[in-house]
Scaffold this active site. Sequence first.
Site, PDB file in Angstrom:
ATOM      1  N   ARG A  62       0.841  -1.199   0.000  1.00  0.00           N
ATOM      2  CA  ARG A  62       0.000   0.000   0.000  1.00  0.00           C
ATOM      3  C   ARG A  62       0.880   1.253   0.000  1.00  0.00           C
ATOM      4  O   ARG A  62       1.488   1.595   1.007  1.00  0.00           O
ATOM      5  CB  ARG A  62      -0.935   0.030   1.194  1.00  0.00           C
ATOM      6  CG  ARG A  62      -1.775   1.315   1.238  1.00  0.00           C
ATOM      7  CD  ARG A  62      -3.014   1.208   2.103  1.00  0.00           C
ATOM      8  NE  ARG A  62      -2.718   1.145   3.529  1.00  0.00           N
ATOM      9  CZ  ARG A  62      -3.666   1.225   4.486  1.00  0.00           C
ATOM     10  NH1 ARG A  62      -4.943   1.333   4.140  1.00  0.00           N
ATOM     11  NH2 ARG A  62      -3.338   1.142   5.752  1.00  0.00           N
ATOM     12  N   ASP A  80      -4.039   2.866  14.306  1.00  0.00           N
ATOM     13  CA  ASP A  80      -3.219   3.501  13.279  1.00  0.00           C
ATOM     14  C   ASP A  80      -3.881   4.825  12.921  1.00  0.00           C
ATOM     15  O   ASP A  80      -4.772   5.295  13.634  1.00  0.00           O
ATOM     16  CB  ASP A  80      -3.029   2.589  12.059  1.00  0.00           C
ATOM     17  CG  ASP A  80      -4.328   2.299  11.315  1.00  0.00           C
ATOM     18  OD1 ASP A  80      -5.379   2.869  11.684  1.00  0.00           O
ATOM     19  OD2 ASP A  80      -4.296   1.504  10.361  1.00  0.00           O
TER      20      ASP A  80
END
Length: 856
Positions: A468, A749
């Site tokens: 990603r 996160d």
Amino acid sequence: MALGTLPQRAILPQRPRFVAPRQPPRPSRRLVVPRASEFNLSEYQEAVVAEVRATEKNGHIVLLRLKDTHSLLPVFIGEFECGALVSQINKKPTGRPLTHDLMKNTLEALGFRVTKVRITALVGNTYHARVHYARARGLKAADGMAAEVDVDARPSDAVNLAVRFGAAIYVNKEVAAKMGQPGHAFDASPPGGGATEQHSDVVRSCREEIAAFHDPTIMIKLQLQVAVVEERFEEAKTLRDQIDKILASDRALSLVVAIETAIEDGRYEEAARLRDEFKALRQAQQLSFPRLSPRKQRRPDKLHAMKPHVIGGVTIKAPMRPEYNTILTPEALEFVAHLSRCYAPRVEELLARRREVQARYDAGAKPDFLPETQHVREGSWRVAPLPADLQDRRVEITGPTDRKMVINALNSGANVYMPDFEDSNCPTWRNLIEGQINLHDAVRRTISLSAGGKTYRLNDKVAVMLVRPRGWHLWEKHVAVNGAPVPGGLFDFALYFFHNARELAARGSGPYFYLPKMQSHLECRLWNEVFVEAQRVLGIPNGTIKATCLIETLPAAFEMDEFLYELRDHSAGLNCGRWDYMFSFIKTLRNDPTRIFPDRGLVGMDQPFLRAYTQLVIQTCHKRGVHAIGGMSAIIPVKGDPSANEAAFAKVKADKLREVTDGHDGTWVAHPGLIPIARTVFDQHMREPNQIASKPRSDVRASQEELLKVPTGPRTVAALRNNISVSVQYLEAWLGGNGCVPLHNLMEDAATAEISRSSVWQWVRYGAVLDDGQPLTADKVCVAIQAELDSLRQQVGNARFATGRYLEAAFLFRLMVTSTELQDFLTLPAYEILVATEFGPTWGAPQPAQGARSRM
């Protein structure tokens, strides 16, 4: 002296009183309802703001570029209008609203939005313009009022409003033909008539010259912004005086500020002159340091590491360690530079489009399915076939790219591992480049690690990697091409693809990616063009790249078919990024007081808006012959508490059971300990590699109303304190270089921190009443932040608290949740602090010789 009276000396002699004759009563008149003036849009040509200039010779000018031409229309404007326009274009905070901001706020408060502006005529030497405005969607117009009305305006005001509302600008074709001039007519020339630098060259060279300069006032400026927002003007004045004092004593800093201001105002000649002065000053400072002694010259790498490098057309403004040479080769960086030159301008255009679309939402519009792409949604097309190693993706694990994590994730037993350069990564220079080194070694199966008496190596069977890269909104400021930062996503993609695409193909796999944070199919189109060009340049067959798009923004939920269609040669499906999706729901509809979220922990997948969204993902993907991947389970095992651990695992099992029975083809987990649970559930209910053919979900009917339904639930003081605690601790870790933090038995996160931070902002913005019966205010939040800081100090101890970055994190969090505007992403202001402090305040500055150190 009483109010309303004058001193005696100011009283004037009385004059005879004049009495006006009585007038007959006027006949009653009906209110004239404004309507749009008659005009034909075919007689107009669309234009965009190309440049704003402030010059001594010509005054203040806004240049409108006529679309699909190279012509510019010069419009002379006043100094105030010029400043207002530049501030809006550059998104510079003004503290208090300017006149045009007030006009915008007033129109929005009354339920209006500007739809377009027209420059209609040239009378003498004066342009005439009209501003069109309409009621926001869902608001009823006054009796007899047309759907759209327009009013006379000066072009300077019209353009200012157009930029603020993201409205289109049109110019009468006769005016354009008469006054339009070729672009080169506005290139500056020196007094002697010779050639001069192009404006783009001036900007590039200025950026390169000041790139490594450290601004010693950055933290004071952040404090000043908070003081102005909170209207603590005495403190703001003190902070401004501190900045002025530093500016007065630091000639280099004052030159940097002057250069930036000149560029923003379009005074390129002055910017070039200031750049040359800055360069001469820096050279003089370097010469003022004594030369190194011969003994010290044995280690020139220390000095060399402190200076920017130019490799392969890329300027690197960070230290170069010897081990980085594996990744930062001239050929790889030339590939980065090529992609950046081709596509960085497009990224800027797409980000500008995001702001325009958000302005429409702020004015009352709502996300909806696009009428112009109805043929795509109703078509019978399918994406290209998937490779063999992407057929079964039932369990996927995600995480950052540190060496131990890469080895453990690949060995975890998951089908797929997503190495993450985005939400779970803090983009320090070291994290980025060492992450690329780790993936380079993992692809070649040479990665290993010896730590804590253990040696970590790869198993024979490992997970497939889908990398990603960062989203389009993030820029990589450690590197520059032509003086400008490189889009972070392009930097991450280019280095990984350049070094690993052929190696992966030779091993029977391929370069596979996850694409985050996209808000429009046009952003998918750009990624597709990047893929096509990257494969062309390296001689790799088109379609080798496969990418899964995360549906994690509210606008994206209405363009799922379009996402797959744009990437149909490279698509590997869609993923439900549900934490970011909830954050995007708040951000997109931030101006709607009827859409206030409850406690974060109560917004589960049983909420109707999330059920509609996830089932639409499944239906869309299976209709197009590709995977629909479920969302993240952020729960992590609870150490030392079997009962809590059992309850946590039960939640994970229920979540995965819902996903597989709905029709998802795979799911995400944040911790290796959850892989057996997720795999067991999917193995029991999904006997084949995926459910693309077996569960088409043609029964799903997700409407706009269902996708925008507000979640329900209480808002509590406990949730407020948890949101503050999570956000401050996450920001503290992020500023320290860690983007993935276990907190309160959840893996936090950037996505999970965003929902915490945006919820607090929304509660403060609308004075949400919590379970204590009191509305939440900015003052109460500040008190709660301080209470959480005191609690954290007790938890971690004075030493850890003093050496950590808790105060910076709390300051930044307070700034974001008490601001009148919702910051797009919490990592954007945090990244500015990170880059400014990552290598210390002297990085890139001339280094004095180190004398002999005392033995004492």
